[in-house]
Write an enzyme that holds these catalytic residues in place. Sequence first.
Site, PDB file in Angstrom:
ATOM      1  N   ASP A  34     -14.566 -47.570 -42.632  1.00  0.00           N
ATOM      2  CA  ASP A  34     -14.153 -48.375 -41.502  1.00  0.00           C
ATOM      3  C   ASP A  34     -13.235 -47.925 -40.592  1.00  0.00           C
ATOM      4  O   ASP A  34     -12.981 -48.239 -39.444  1.00  0.00           O
ATOM      5  CB  ASP A  34     -13.798 -49.733 -41.830  1.00  0.00           C
ATOM      6  N   ARG A  48     -15.358 -59.240 -32.861  1.00  0.00           N
ATOM      7  CA  ARG A  48     -15.563 -59.691 -34.026  1.00  0.00           C
ATOM      8  C   ARG A  48     -14.800 -59.536 -35.136  1.00  0.00           C
ATOM      9  O   ARG A  48     -14.572 -60.147 -36.119  1.00  0.00           O
ATOM     10  CB  ARG A  48     -17.036 -58.839 -34.624  1.00  0.00           C
ATOM     11  N   ARG A  77     -28.750 -51.457 -43.452  1.00  0.00           N
ATOM     12  CA  ARG A  77     -28.228 -52.316 -44.150  1.00  0.00           C
ATOM     13  C   ARG A  77     -28.963 -53.314 -45.000  1.00  0.00           C
ATOM     14  O   ARG A  77     -28.824 -54.501 -44.838  1.00  0.00           O
ATOM     15  CB  ARG A  77     -27.312 -53.040 -43.258  1.00  0.00           C
ATOM     16  N   LYS A 109     -10.299 -59.866 -41.904  1.00  0.00           N
ATOM     17  CA  LYS A 109     -11.501 -60.558 -41.873  1.00  0.00           C
ATOM     18  C   LYS A 109     -12.521 -60.439 -42.896  1.00  0.00           C
ATOM     19  O   LYS A 109     -13.139 -61.039 -43.502  1.00  0.00           O
ATOM     20  CB  LYS A 109     -12.218 -59.605 -40.743  1.00  0.00           C
ATOM     21  N   ASN A 110     -12.369 -58.940 -43.775  1.00  0.00           N
ATOM     22  CA  ASN A 110     -13.436 -58.635 -44.821  1.00  0.00           C
ATOM     23  C   ASN A 110     -13.014 -59.239 -46.244  1.00  0.00           C
ATOM     24  O   ASN A 110     -13.629 -59.356 -47.138  1.00  0.00           O
ATOM     25  CB  ASN A 110     -13.491 -57.156 -44.832  1.00  0.00           C
TER      26      ASN A 110
HETATM   27  C1  EPZ Z   1     -18.666 -54.331 -46.226  1.00  0.00           C
HETATM   28  O1  EPZ Z   1     -20.170 -54.242 -45.616  1.00  0.00           O
HETATM   29  C2  EPZ Z   1     -17.875 -54.474 -45.001  1.00  0.00           C
HETATM   30  N1  EPZ Z   1     -18.478 -55.623 -44.152  1.00  0.00           N
HETATM   31  C3  EPZ Z   1     -18.066 -53.331 -43.926  1.00  0.00           C
HETATM   32  O2  EPZ Z   1     -17.317 -53.433 -42.801  1.00  0.00           O
HETATM   33  C4  EPZ Z   1     -17.637 -51.861 -44.881  1.00  0.00           C
HETATM   34  O3  EPZ Z   1     -18.134 -51.071 -43.646  1.00  0.00           O
HETATM   35  C5  EPZ Z   1     -18.688 -51.822 -45.893  1.00  0.00           C
HETATM   36  O4  EPZ Z   1     -18.420 -52.948 -46.829  1.00  0.00           O
HETATM   37  C6  EPZ Z   1     -18.120 -50.561 -46.742  1.00  0.00           C
HETATM   38  O5  EPZ Z   1     -17.036 -50.582 -47.092  1.00  0.00           O
HETATM   39  C7  EPZ Z   1     -17.751 -56.950 -44.900  1.00  0.00           C
HETATM   40  O6  EPZ Z   1     -16.968 -57.052 -45.722  1.00  0.00           O
HETATM   41  C8  EPZ Z   1     -17.979 -58.106 -43.995  1.00  0.00           C
HETATM   42  P1  EPZ Z   1     -21.897 -52.227 -48.479  1.00  0.00           P
HETATM   43  P2  EPZ Z   1     -21.332 -54.203 -46.733  1.00  0.00           P
HETATM   44  O7  EPZ Z   1     -22.842 -53.132 -49.174  1.00  0.00           O
HETATM   45  O8  EPZ Z   1     -21.069 -55.243 -47.902  1.00  0.00           O
HETATM   46  C9  EPZ Z   1     -25.942 -49.756 -48.899  1.00  0.00           C
HETATM   47  C10 EPZ Z   1     -16.631 -53.928 -40.512  1.00  0.00           C
HETATM   48  O9  EPZ Z   1     -16.472 -53.043 -39.572  1.00  0.00           O
HETATM   49  N2  EPZ Z   1     -26.584 -51.035 -49.342  1.00  0.00           N
HETATM   50  O10 EPZ Z   1     -20.847 -51.624 -49.244  1.00  0.00           O
HETATM   51  O11 EPZ Z   1     -22.401 -54.628 -46.030  1.00  0.00           O
HETATM   52  C11 EPZ Z   1     -25.708 -50.097 -47.198  1.00  0.00           C
HETATM   53  O12 EPZ Z   1     -26.841 -49.866 -46.378  1.00  0.00           O
HETATM   54  C12 EPZ Z   1     -17.777 -53.815 -41.487  1.00  0.00           C
HETATM   55  O13 EPZ Z   1     -15.768 -54.905 -40.867  1.00  0.00           O
HETATM   56  C13 EPZ Z   1     -27.860 -50.935 -49.888  1.00  0.00           C
HETATM   57  O14 EPZ Z   1     -28.497 -49.862 -49.818  1.00  0.00           O
HETATM   58  O15 EPZ Z   1     -21.375 -52.945 -47.271  1.00  0.00           O
HETATM   59  C14 EPZ Z   1     -24.682 -49.071 -46.971  1.00  0.00           C
HETATM   60  O16 EPZ Z   1     -25.025 -47.929 -46.631  1.00  0.00           O
HETATM   61  C15 EPZ Z   1     -18.726 -52.752 -41.029  1.00  0.00           C
HETATM   62  N3  EPZ Z   1     -28.587 -52.133 -50.316  1.00  0.00           N
HETATM   63  C16 EPZ Z   1     -23.861 -48.928 -48.528  1.00  0.00           C
HETATM   64  O17 EPZ Z   1     -24.654 -49.591 -49.169  1.00  0.00           O
HETATM   65  C17 EPZ Z   1     -27.692 -53.040 -50.588  1.00  0.00           C
HETATM   66  O18 EPZ Z   1     -28.131 -54.182 -51.263  1.00  0.00           O
HETATM   67  C18 EPZ Z   1     -22.790 -49.826 -48.242  1.00  0.00           C
HETATM   68  O19 EPZ Z   1     -22.827 -51.235 -48.024  1.00  0.00           O
HETATM   69  C19 EPZ Z   1     -26.157 -53.235 -50.202  1.00  0.00           C
HETATM   70  C20 EPZ Z   1     -25.730 -52.134 -49.558  1.00  0.00           C
END
Ligand code: EPZ
Length: 422
Positions: free
Chosen positions: A305, A397, A122, A22-23
Amino acid sequence: MDKIVINGGKKLEGEVSISGSKNAALPIIVGVLLSSGKTRLENIPHLKDIDTILEVIRYLGAKADFIDRHTLEIDGKNLDKEIAPYNLVKTMRASFLVIAPLLARLGKAKVSLPGGCAIGARPVNFHIKGLKQLGVDIEVEEGYVIAKTKGLRGAKIYLDFPSVGATENLIIAACLAKGETIIENAACEPEIEDLINFLSLMGAKIEGVGKNVIHIQGVNKLNPVNYKIIPDRIETGTFMIAAGITKGRIKINNAVPGHNEALEKKLLEVGMDISKGKDYFLVKGDGILKAVDIKTMPYPGFPTDIQAQMMALMTVTPGKSVVNETVFENRFMHVSELNRMGAKIEVNGHQAIVEGVPYLSGAPVLASDLRASGALILAGLVAKGRTEIKRVYHLDRGYENIEKKFSLLGAEIRREKDIDLF
Ligand code: EPZ
């Protein structure tokens, strides 16, 4: 609304085939919009999140159809709308990635802020900061990011945190920018590697795949291609843990063992017997298992995850396990539900202490987010008696046909209509 019903206690044995990731699929589907013409994507899983991203890109003017069970054909030629509406983006935050191809192709975008979800606020501040460095003027008004550019231009970007989504957004935006972009402290998850391999096949000039520093040399045009998506490492990990929690023996086919090294090492520490080949794991959980500590980290560290699923295993493993969730601020929603099943878990901020108990008891529980649902299924598989997991739309999802896959391994699990609405 559906629910999943499980009568626990069955040892899982047999083989399972992993679906596409998915990701990896989500950012690659968005990346297709950088080109005009028909791109074919193979190994696309049938998931709610895939349906959502297809709804978004069709809304923007792209054509997207399944030409067979798992092959998508997408034509980004008629990208004629620059607005990604709240009602679509709020259901799936990865939709925010469409801001990159809209800016690259149309020079403007109005994309809803994705908003938070069960596991955390997020925000997208890293995305916005990087896009501004690429020459984008951005206002945030009434819950929308309103962006425009006279032309994307390369920049040197440092990410305060190796954010997966921000790395993906900025790579997509930089492909057609003028000049070179360098992204430092980039995320290097396998899904990002897959995105880079896909974009490079389209003609993008990207170096640093799998690394934390990525160099992108902007080009004028990208071409449609045929590409196969990698398998889902989180689904793979969920089945590896299923073999442990049910003391079973599962051969996991169509996997990429190299994508699950951190989990593999942890499960070996727990005492599981794991062997592997080029595209499979053979996992046995019938040995003496012992509790281990978990700390989630960006790749190649232990994946956030898989934290909930690993915690489910720890609830019935002798000893004490300290689980540290460092990536999201609220990713322990599964704890209260596991405790309803007889688990002994105490949460203190980003840390959960799990005391292994001799057994769990089936109970009606509520899914709160995608991976927590996976953890509740694993708990239900080992619990004595009947477990009912409500709100399985969370599960749909990100896990394709999960109850069918588990029942083929010997689990007593089925999906039912959920008539009581609470
Ligand atoms: C991706 O989410 C994945 N989703 C998530 O999987 C996964 O948990 C996550 O990466 C971490 O590996 C998809 O790929 C669609 P991040 P993403 O930006 O990109 C903070 C699942 O179950 N952050 O790496 O949203 C954020 O709040 C999902 O399949 C900021 O503060 O994750 C978080 O605490 C859940 N500002 C941390 O960074 C930003 O601009 C990691 O978020 C962006 C992120």
